[in-house]
Design a protein around this motif. Structure first.
Motif, mmCIF file in Angstrom:
data_model
loop_
_atom_site.group_PDB
_atom_site.id
_atom_site.type_symbol
_atom_site.label_atom_id
_atom_site.label_comp_id
_atom_site.label_asym_id
_atom_site.label_seq_id
_atom_site.Cartn_x
_atom_site.Cartn_y
_atom_site.Cartn_z
ATOM 1 N N ILE A 18 0.857 -1.197 0.000
ATOM 2 C CA ILE A 18 0.000 0.000 0.000
ATOM 3 C C ILE A 18 0.893 1.247 0.000
ATOM 4 C CG2 ILE A 18 -1.754 1.302 1.293
ATOM 5 C CD1 ILE A 18 -2.993 -1.234 0.575
ATOM 6 N N LEU A 19 0.619 2.181 -0.927
ATOM 7 C CA LEU A 19 1.266 3.501 -0.878
ATOM 8 C C LEU A 19 0.258 4.428 -0.214
ATOM 9 C CD1 LEU A 19 3.729 5.240 -1.640
ATOM 10 C CD2 LEU A 19 2.479 5.869 -3.727
ATOM 11 N N PHE A 20 0.471 4.744 1.067
ATOM 12 C CA PHE A 20 -0.494 5.513 1.855
ATOM 13 C C PHE A 20 -0.270 7.002 1.638
ATOM 14 C CE2 PHE A 20 -3.529 5.714 5.283
ATOM 15 C CZ PHE A 20 -3.285 6.934 5.877
ATOM 16 N N ARG A 21 -1.293 7.701 1.195
ATOM 17 C CA ARG A 21 -1.192 9.154 1.000
ATOM 18 C C ARG A 21 -1.522 9.847 2.324
ATOM 19 N NH1 ARG A 21 1.290 11.564 -3.432
ATOM 20 N NH2 ARG A 21 1.334 9.974 -5.059
ATOM 21 N N ARG A 58 -11.274 10.938 8.574
ATOM 22 C CA ARG A 58 -10.615 12.025 7.829
ATOM 23 C C ARG A 58 -11.618 12.822 7.005
ATOM 24 N NH1 ARG A 58 -6.448 8.638 4.719
ATOM 25 N NH2 ARG A 58 -7.036 6.778 5.889
ATOM 26 N N GLU A 95 -9.524 -0.930 1.016
ATOM 27 C CA GLU A 95 -8.278 -1.360 0.364
ATOM 28 C C GLU A 95 -7.458 -2.194 1.348
ATOM 29 O OE1 GLU A 95 -5.851 1.943 -0.643
ATOM 30 O OE2 GLU A 95 -4.487 0.783 -1.889
ATOM 31 N N TYR A 96 -7.569 -1.853 2.631
ATOM 32 C CA TYR A 96 -6.750 -2.574 3.616
ATOM 33 C C TYR A 96 -7.593 -3.014 4.821
ATOM 34 C CZ TYR A 96 -6.534 2.421 4.838
ATOM 35 O OH TYR A 96 -6.834 3.735 5.068
ATOM 36 N N VAL A 120 -10.074 10.614 0.749
ATOM 37 C CA VAL A 120 -9.496 9.758 -0.282
ATOM 38 C C VAL A 120 -10.552 8.822 -0.861
ATOM 39 C CG1 VAL A 120 -7.949 7.768 -0.576
ATOM 40 C CG2 VAL A 120 -7.115 9.812 0.571
ATOM 41 N N ALA A 122 -10.344 5.352 -2.760
ATOM 42 C CA ALA A 122 -9.446 4.261 -3.177
ATOM 43 C C ALA A 122 -10.264 3.233 -3.953
ATOM 44 C CB ALA A 122 -8.750 3.647 -1.968
ATOM 45 N N ILE A 150 -7.043 7.626 -5.458
ATOM 46 C CA ILE A 150 -5.856 6.769 -5.574
ATOM 47 C C ILE A 150 -5.945 6.061 -6.923
ATOM 48 C CG2 ILE A 150 -4.531 4.862 -4.598
ATOM 49 C CD1 ILE A 150 -4.631 7.162 -2.678
#
Ligand code: PRP
Ligand code: ADE
Length: 172
Positions: A18-21, A58, A95-96, A120, A122, A150
């Motif tokens: 995972i590329l977490f923003r 968020r 996603e996770y 976000v 995703a 994403i």
């Protein structure tokens, strides 16, 4: 100002691959945060909405800042067992991981046209769940608004397949 400069990708968080923003650098910079809300407001004006539904947690940040900026009422879609007098709950995948959201029937007027706001997009699972919450409660969905989509997870395609009009300010 390139807002993506304030949304760094953190690799392998919270899971490998995972590329977490991270939104924290954007929130910490007054000019970046103000630009984000101003630009989200411009996008939101494309959608005929009366109220905002902020998605925990968020989504609360951007939903409440936009509600204040745009002089709109704000309702909260919260994680389980946080709201009194809960009327509706929707379970969804991430996603996770997985989670569920709850909504109070009393938090919006019956004629509300609701804009779902989150940070976000995703996979789209969260926003689809929020849209189902609104449907269960009998409210009209005006659309969905996010700061960042994403790329590569087909989130916007998923929303489109679910009949949700989506606007994302950034994609990365
Ligand atoms: O499009 P999706 O695949 O549904 O993912 C997007 C969701 O994931 C994050 O929330 P998270 O559940 O991690 O909780 P947080 O906002 O409390 O950090 C983010 O804030 C969105 O709500
Ligand atoms: N890659 C990601 N970065 C930040 N928030 C997320 N929520 C779901 N996927 C995410």
């Amino acid at each position: 100002m390139n807002l993506l400069d304030y949304l760094p990708g953190v690799p392998d968080f919270p899971k490998p691959g995972i590329l977490f923003r991270d939104i924290s650098p954007l929130l910490a910079n007054p000019l970046a945060f103000q630009a984000a809300i101003t630009q989200l407001n411009t996008l939101a004006q494309q959608l005929d909405y009366t109220h905002i539904l902020g998605i925990e947690s968020r989504g609360f940040i951007f939903g409440s800042a936009l509600a204040h900026h745009a002089h709109r009422g704000l309702a909260l879609a919260r994680k389980p067992n946080k709201l009194p007098l809960v009327s509706h709950r929707e379970f969804y995948g991430l996603e996770y991981g997985s989670d569920s959201l709850e909504l109070q029937q009393s938090s919006l007027p019956t004629d509300a046209r609701v804009l779902i706001v989150d940070d976000v997009l995703a996979t789209g699972g969260t926003i689809v769940a929020a849209s189902l919450l609104l449907k269960k409660a009998g409210f009209t969905l005006a659309g969905a608004l996010t700061l960042l989509e994403i790329a590569g997870l087909d989130g916007s395609a998923t929303l489109s397949k679910n009949g949700i009009v989506n606007r994302s300010l950034l994609i990365a």
